[in-house]
Design a protein around this motif. Structure first.
Motif, mmCIF file in Angstrom:
data_model
loop_
_atom_site.group_PDB
_atom_site.id
_atom_site.type_symbol
_atom_site.label_atom_id
_atom_site.label_comp_id
_atom_site.label_asym_id
_atom_site.label_seq_id
_atom_site.Cartn_x
_atom_site.Cartn_y
_atom_site.Cartn_z
ATOM 1 N N LEU A 15 0.794 -1.228 0.000
ATOM 2 C CA LEU A 15 0.000 0.000 0.000
ATOM 3 C C LEU A 15 0.834 1.291 0.000
ATOM 4 N N LYS A 19 0.201 4.482 -2.691
ATOM 5 C CA LYS A 19 -0.156 5.844 -2.284
ATOM 6 C C LYS A 19 0.861 6.858 -2.804
ATOM 7 N N LEU A 41 -10.868 0.488 4.678
ATOM 8 C CA LEU A 41 -9.626 0.847 3.989
ATOM 9 C C LEU A 41 -9.913 1.653 2.725
ATOM 10 N N SER A 42 -10.979 1.311 2.019
ATOM 11 C CA SER A 42 -11.294 2.050 0.791
ATOM 12 C C SER A 42 -11.505 3.531 1.078
ATOM 13 N N GLU A 72 -10.144 5.226 3.556
ATOM 14 C CA GLU A 72 -8.872 5.819 3.956
ATOM 15 C C GLU A 72 -7.979 6.158 2.767
ATOM 16 N N VAL A 73 -7.973 5.298 1.756
ATOM 17 C CA VAL A 73 -6.989 5.450 0.679
ATOM 18 C C VAL A 73 -7.561 6.060 -0.600
ATOM 19 N N TYR A 103 -5.880 8.958 -2.431
ATOM 20 C CA TYR A 103 -4.575 8.680 -3.038
ATOM 21 C C TYR A 103 -4.683 7.982 -4.398
ATOM 22 N N VAL A 135 -6.204 5.127 -4.898
ATOM 23 C CA VAL A 135 -6.186 3.682 -4.661
ATOM 24 C C VAL A 135 -7.616 3.210 -4.407
#
Length: 253
Positions: free
Chosen positions: A128, A132, A171-172, A174-175, A178, A180
């Motif tokens: 990850l 990012k 998680l989706s 959070e990222v 970026y 992702v």
């Protein structure tokens, strides 16, 4: 449709057989450089040869036991050394054994947690940061329709795989800033060696076809096509989703 996968580096876990193999083959067809792994060295080499015939120079294999932390780290190190930073990660494992609750000891549950959940968490953790940094990444977890509609006599899969749903959604979020995406793909009853083994042990499993609106099992290629789209450049605004490829078997929304 051009999926924008040409020269992307894709790591597909547990990909010497079954659905993982089908996904690796499909990504290679779309021009990705594919890393495959598995514990069966013979099957792994055979799959590497099949992908190599399709896309010469675009496949690399690593023997890896995903329950072993050191082997997971070595997998990432060798993958990056071979093809460069990983753009696409597809997490996958072999299917857990069938059985009712009392068939599993505490050690069995610990092993299943390590295999089905912790292995995915650890490999995501390792790839990850690079995604990012580069502003692009695709993470796709493969679980099962059992996370939405529990399957009879598969309590280990019903229980442990469900934990990945919370991981994917959290998680989706959070990222996402970026570039992702993180999604989850739920295979239904699909014609793989695992399904054949289940039918051999319990012929009644074959009767499940009658509960599927399409009245047939899916093919690995149908599943792989959905996976290829979700990890593509075209799916840039799809994240945090769990998509069932099940012929309509799940009865809920």
């Amino acid at each position: 449709m051009d999926l924008g996968l040409n020269d992307k580096v894709a790591l597909v876990l547990a990909s010497s057989k079954g659905l993982g193999k089908a996904v690796a083959l499909e990504l290679a067809r779309e021009g990705a450089r594919v890393i495959i792994c598995g514990t069966d060295a013979g099957a792994l080499k055979a799959t590497e040869a099949a992908i190599g015939a399709l896309a010469p120079g675009n496949v690399f294999s690593v023997v890896c036991d995903l329950t072993d932390e050191e082997q997971r780290k070595r997998l990432i190190d060798q993958s990056v050394a071979a093809f460069g930073p990983i753009d696409i990660l597809v997490t996958n494992t072999g299917g857990p054994p069938a059985g009712a609750f009392e068939a599993f000891s505490l050690d069995d549950w610990k092993h299943l947690y390590n295999l089905l959940f912790l292995s995915a968490v650890d490999v995501i953790r390792l790839v990850l940061p690079g995604m990012k940094e580069r502003g692009f990444g695709r993470i796709l977890t493969i679980t099962s329709v059992a996370v939405k509609q529990p399957a009879d006599n598969l309590i280990s899969s019903n229980a442990v795989r469900t934990s990945l749903l919370g991981l994917v959604k959290s998680l989706s979020n959070e990222v996402a800033p970026y570039g992702v995406t993180v999604n989850n793909l739920l295979p239904g009853y699909t014609s793989t060696n695992r399904l054949e083994d289940l039918i051999a042990k319990n012929p009644k499993v074959n009767e499940v076809k009658e509960t599927i609106p399409m009245k047939r099992f899916g093919t690995p290629e149908e599943f792989a096509s959905a996976a290829a789209f979700l990890v593509s450049a075209r799916a840039s605004y799809i994240t945090g989703q769990s998509l069932a490829v099940d012929g309509g078997w799940i009865k809920g929304h």
